[in-house]
Design a protein around this motif. Structure first.
Motif, PDB file in Angstrom:
ATOM      1  N   GLU A 194       0.834  -1.202   0.000  1.00 35.56           N
ATOM      2  CA  GLU A 194       0.000   0.000   0.000  1.00 35.56           C
ATOM      3  C   GLU A 194       0.867   1.249   0.000  1.00 35.56           C
ATOM      4  N   GLN A 195       0.387   2.266  -0.731  1.00 37.60           N
ATOM      5  CA  GLN A 195       1.088   3.537  -0.839  1.00 37.60           C
ATOM      6  C   GLN A 195       0.157   4.644  -0.345  1.00 37.60           C
ATOM      7  N   LYS A 196       0.596   5.357   0.703  1.00 34.98           N
ATOM      8  CA  LYS A 196      -0.297   6.317   1.342  1.00 34.98           C
ATOM      9  C   LYS A 196       0.452   7.589   1.726  1.00 34.98           C
ATOM     10  N   LEU A 197      -0.317   8.671   1.790  1.00 33.76           N
ATOM     11  CA  LEU A 197       0.119   9.911   2.414  1.00 33.76           C
ATOM     12  C   LEU A 197      -0.728  10.067   3.672  1.00 33.76           C
ATOM     13  N   ASN A 198      -0.082  10.386   4.799  1.00 34.68           N
ATOM     14  CA  ASN A 198      -0.756  10.368   6.093  1.00 34.68           C
ATOM     15  C   ASN A 198      -0.565  11.691   6.824  1.00 34.68           C
ATOM     16  N   ALA A 199      -1.562  12.049   7.630  1.00 36.68           N
ATOM     17  CA  ALA A 199      -1.469  13.246   8.461  1.00 36.68           C
ATOM     18  C   ALA A 199      -1.894  12.903   9.885  1.00 36.68           C
ATOM     19  N   LEU A 200      -1.001  13.194  10.836  1.00 31.82           N
ATOM     20  CA  LEU A 200      -1.318  13.049  12.252  1.00 31.82           C
ATOM     21  C   LEU A 200      -1.560  14.415  12.872  1.00 31.82           C
ATOM     22  N   VAL A 208      -5.436  11.959  11.375  1.00 32.05           N
ATOM     23  CA  VAL A 208      -6.455  12.915  10.926  1.00 32.05           C
ATOM     24  C   VAL A 208      -6.986  12.517   9.559  1.00 32.05           C
ATOM     25  N   TRP A 209      -6.095  12.218   8.624  1.00 30.77           N
ATOM     26  CA  TRP A 209      -6.527  11.717   7.318  1.00 30.77           C
ATOM     27  C   TRP A 209      -5.446  10.842   6.715  1.00 30.77           C
ATOM     28  N   GLN A 210      -5.861  10.063   5.750  1.00 29.44           N
ATOM     29  CA  GLN A 210      -4.956   9.149   5.053  1.00 29.44           C
ATOM     30  C   GLN A 210      -5.431   9.013   3.615  1.00 29.44           C
ATOM     31  N   THR A 211      -4.519   9.228   2.674  1.00 32.03           N
ATOM     32  CA  THR A 211      -4.867   9.190   1.256  1.00 32.03           C
ATOM     33  C   THR A 211      -4.077   8.091   0.559  1.00 32.03           C
ATOM     34  N   LYS A 212      -4.781   7.185  -0.093  1.00 32.34           N
ATOM     35  CA  LYS A 212      -4.125   6.116  -0.830  1.00 32.34           C
ATOM     36  C   LYS A 212      -3.779   6.594  -2.238  1.00 32.34           C
ATOM     37  N   VAL A 228       6.069  21.265   1.329  1.00 34.03           N
ATOM     38  CA  VAL A 228       4.897  22.147   1.375  1.00 34.03           C
ATOM     39  C   VAL A 228       5.190  23.382   0.536  1.00 34.03           C
ATOM     40  N   ILE A 229       4.296  23.694  -0.404  1.00 35.48           N
ATOM     41  CA  ILE A 229       4.459  24.873  -1.256  1.00 35.48           C
ATOM     42  C   ILE A 229       3.183  25.703  -1.190  1.00 35.48           C
ATOM     43  N   ASN A 230       3.247  26.907  -1.749  1.00 34.87           N
ATOM     44  CA  ASN A 230       2.083  27.782  -1.807  1.00 34.87           C
ATOM     45  C   ASN A 230       1.770  28.080  -3.269  1.00 34.87           C
ATOM     46  N   VAL A 231       0.545  27.790  -3.665  1.00 39.54           N
ATOM     47  CA  VAL A 231       0.114  27.998  -5.045  1.00 39.54           C
ATOM     48  C   VAL A 231      -1.133  28.885  -5.028  1.00 39.54           C
ATOM     49  N   ASP A 232      -0.998  30.086  -5.567  1.00 39.15           N
ATOM     50  CA  ASP A 232      -2.117  31.035  -5.612  1.00 39.15           C
ATOM     51  C   ASP A 232      -2.736  31.237  -4.238  1.00 39.15           C
ATOM     52  N   GLY A 233      -1.867  31.345  -3.228  1.00 36.56           N
ATOM     53  CA  GLY A 233      -2.333  31.608  -1.871  1.00 36.56           C
ATOM     54  C   GLY A 233      -2.814  30.403  -1.104  1.00 36.56           C
ATOM     55  N   GLN A 234      -2.736  29.210  -1.692  1.00 36.69           N
ATOM     56  CA  GLN A 234      -3.208  28.000  -1.032  1.00 36.69           C
ATOM     57  C   GLN A 234      -2.054  27.019  -0.836  1.00 36.69           C
ATOM     58  N   PRO A 235      -1.956  26.415   0.352  1.00 32.17           N
ATOM     59  CA  PRO A 235      -0.875  25.444   0.573  1.00 32.17           C
ATOM     60  C   PRO A 235      -1.146  24.138  -0.152  1.00 32.17           C
ATOM     61  N   GLN A 236      -0.089  23.530  -0.621  1.00 33.45           N
ATOM     62  CA  GLN A 236      -0.137  22.197  -1.201  1.00 33.45           C
ATOM     63  C   GLN A 236       0.980  21.356  -0.593  1.00 33.45           C
ATOM     64  N   VAL A 237       0.704  20.075  -0.412  1.00 36.81           N
ATOM     65  CA  VAL A 237       1.735  19.122  -0.021  1.00 36.81           C
ATOM     66  C   VAL A 237       2.117  18.341  -1.273  1.00 36.81           C
ATOM     67  N   VAL A 238       3.339  18.530  -1.740  1.00 37.99           N
ATOM     68  CA  VAL A 238       3.822  17.808  -2.915  1.00 37.99           C
ATOM     69  C   VAL A 238       4.532  16.551  -2.435  1.00 37.99           C
ATOM     70  N   ASP A 249      -4.181  18.573  -0.872  1.00 42.16           N
ATOM     71  CA  ASP A 249      -4.742  19.600   0.005  1.00 42.16           C
ATOM     72  C   ASP A 249      -4.487  19.182   1.452  1.00 42.16           C
ATOM     73  N   PRO A 250      -3.709  19.959   2.224  1.00 45.76           N
ATOM     74  CA  PRO A 250      -3.420  19.542   3.596  1.00 45.76           C
ATOM     75  C   PRO A 250      -4.649  19.537   4.507  1.00 45.76           C
ATOM     76  N   ALA A 251      -5.716  20.197   4.105  1.00 50.78           N
ATOM     77  CA  ALA A 251      -6.908  20.232   4.951  1.00 50.78           C
ATOM     78  C   ALA A 251      -7.561  18.861   5.076  1.00 50.78           C
ATOM     79  N   ASP A 252      -7.580  18.106   3.976  1.00 54.87           N
ATOM     80  CA  ASP A 252      -8.262  16.813   3.995  1.00 54.87           C
ATOM     81  C   ASP A 252      -7.508  15.699   3.272  1.00 54.87           C
ATOM     82  N   GLY A 253      -6.353  16.016   2.694  1.00 57.04           N
ATOM     83  CA  GLY A 253      -5.562  15.000   2.018  1.00 57.04           C
ATOM     84  C   GLY A 253      -5.995  14.687   0.603  1.00 57.04           C
TER      85      GLY A 253
END
Length: 375
Positions: A194-200, A208-212, A228-238, A249-253
Motif C-alpha cells: 500500500e502507498q499512502k500519504l498520512n497526516a497526524l 487525521v486523514w490518510q490518502t491512498k 509544502v508549497i504555496n500555489v495562488d495563496g493556497q498550501p499544497q503538499v507535494v 490539500d493539507p486540509a483533507d488530504g
C-alpha cells in the motif's frame, strides 16, 4: 534512504566548520534540508577545506547507526540513532539524542521505541533503522521511525506522545521524513503493498486523514519526504511516490493534481521555485522534471514544463539557486541546468558516489560523497 551528514557510529561536526557553533547555529536547521526544506543556508564565513585536524571543532562517537540528518535549534543538535540491544540480538533501541552544539556534549538521550529484531523487515545496505530526519517546530521535536512509529518530544527530552497510527510493511526499511503543516504532521508510507500519504494531529498523534495512491506499478515502494508549497495563496503538499507525484490539500488530504512517470524507490525531496516543482523520478532510469502545480486532476500531458534524463539523480535531492538547478547523480556527476527550460549549462565528474544532498551556503555548493570526501 534519507541523506545525511551523520553516518554510522561517528559524527564529525562539520556544522562547526566556521570555528564557533554560535555563528552557524544562529541559523536554525529545523528539518530535512533546512528550514525551508530546500538545502539553502544563510551561513557565511565558511571554509573550503577541512580534515581530521583542520577546521573541525569537535567529534563525537554516536552509539548505534543512523542515516537521519541532524537538526539544529538554539545551539542544540538533535539526531536519531538505532542502538543494538546487545552484541547478539537484532533488537534495537530507537533513540533521540540531544547534543550541545559548542562541544558535542550529550545533553540528554531518550529511547522512543524498542524494535523487535525478529519481526522487523530487512533493510537495504545503504539504509539504517534510524533514517527519517526529525522536525523541530513550536518547541517540540517530532521523530519518525516509519512503520515503528512516530513521537513528539519536548526540547528537554520529555516524551509528549507516541503513536503507531499507521501500519505498513516497508521495502528496504524506512526513509521519508515528516513535515509540519499547521497542526498536522504529514509523511508518506509507500511500502510493499500500500502507498499512502498520512497526516497526524501533531498535538496528540491521532490520525487525521490518510490518502491512498491509486496507481499500479510492479514496484510500488518509495522513500520521499513531502514538500509544502504555496500555489495562488493556497498550501499544497507535494509528495512523490512510485509512478507518480501528487499535489495534495493539507486540509483533507485530497489529491489536487498528479503527474505520472516511470519510476520507483523515489528518494530525492522536491524543490520549488519559478512557479515550478522540480523532482527526479527514481529508479531504475531517473528523469528530472519540472511541473507547474496549477492544474487539476491528471496533468501529465499538460503541466510538465520540461524533462531531462542527463544527470538526473537516484538519491541526492536537487538544489535550486537563482535561475539554475543543480543535480548530483549517484555516480558523482554534477549537472547545472537552466531551471526554466532544463537546458544543461555544464556537467562535471566529481569522483566518488553520492547519496547526500548538496547544500548551498556562502556562495558555494557543498557536497559530501559516500566515501566521506567533501567538495
Amino acid at each position: 534512504m534519507n541523506q545525511s551528514f551523520a553516518t554510522a557510529r561517528v559524527i564529525a561536526m562539520l556544522a562547526t566548520l566556521s570555528g564557533t557553533c554560535h555563528r552557524l547555529c544562529a541559523e536554525d536547521w529545523t528539518q530535512f534540508r533546512g528550514a525551508a526544506g530546500q538545502g539553502i543556508s544563510a551561513a557565511t564565513g565558511l571554509p573550503v577545506e577541512w580534515g581530521p585536524e583542520k577546521n573541525v571543532a569537535w567529534k563525537l562517537a554516536i552509539p548505534g547507526e543512523g542515516w537521519s540528518s541532524p537538526v539544529v535549534q538554539d545551539g542544540r543538535i538533535y539526531l536519531t540513532a538505532a542502538v543494538p540491544a546487545d552484541g547478539e540480538s537484532e533488537d534495537r533501541s530507537l533513540q533521540l539524542i540531544c547534543l550541545d552544539g559548542d562541544d558535542g556534549a550529550v545533553i540528554w538521550s531518550r529511547e522512543i521505541f524498542q524494535q523487535d529484531g525478529e519481526s522487523s523487515p530487512r533493510i537495504h545496505t545503504k539504509n539504517s533503522h534510524a533514517s527519517p530526519t526529525p522536525v523541530i517546530h513550536d518547541g517540540y521535536v517530532y521523530v519518525h521511525f516509519g512503520h515503528q512509529g512516530t513521537s513528539c518530544v519536548d526540547l528537554d527530552g520529555k516524551v509528549i506522545w507516541k503513536a503507531k497510527a499507521v501500519e505498513y510493511r516497508p521495502v528496504h526499511g524506512n526513509g521519508g521524513s515528516p513535515v509540519v503543516v499547521e497542526d498536522l504532521l504529514v509523511f508518506s508510507t509507500d511500502g510493499a503493498k500500500e502507498q499512502k500519504l498520512n497526516a497526524l494531529n501533531r498535538h496528540t498523534g491521532e490520525l487525521v486523514w490518510q490518502t491512498k495512491r491509486d496507481i499500479e506499478r510492479p514496484k510500488k515502494f518509495a522513500f520521499c519526504t513531502p514538500l509544502v508549497i504555496n500555489v495562488d495563496g493556497q498550501p499544497q503538499v507535494v509528495s512523490p511516490g512510485a509512478g507518480m507525484v501528487g499535489g495534495y490539500d493539507p486540509a483533507d488530504g485530497k489529491e489536487i493534481w498528479r503527474v505520472e512517470y516511470d519510476g520507483y524507490s523515489v528518494v530525492p525531496r522536491p524543490v520549488f521555485g519559478h512557479g515550478l516543482v522540480f523532482l527526479s523520478s527514481g529508479f531504475d532510469s531517473p528523469t528530472a522534471m519540472a511541473i507547474r502545480p496549477t492544474g487539476k486532476g491528471n496533468v501529465t500531458e499538460t503541466h510538465v514544463a520540461w524533462t531531462q534524463k542527463r544527470g538526473a539523480p537516484h538519491s541526492p535531492s536537487m538544489l535550486l539557486v537563482g535561475d539554475e538547478l543543480y543535480m548530483i547523480s549517484d555516480r558523482g556527476v554534477a549537472t547545472c541546468a537552466d531551471a526554466k527550460t532544463g537546458e544543461i549549462h555544464w556537467q562535471e565528474r566529481l569522483g566518488g558516489r553520492y547519496s547526500a544532498s548538496p547544500i548551498y551556503a556562502d556562495g558555494k555548493i557543498y557536497c559530501l560523497s559516500e566515501e566521506g570526501v567533501g567538495i
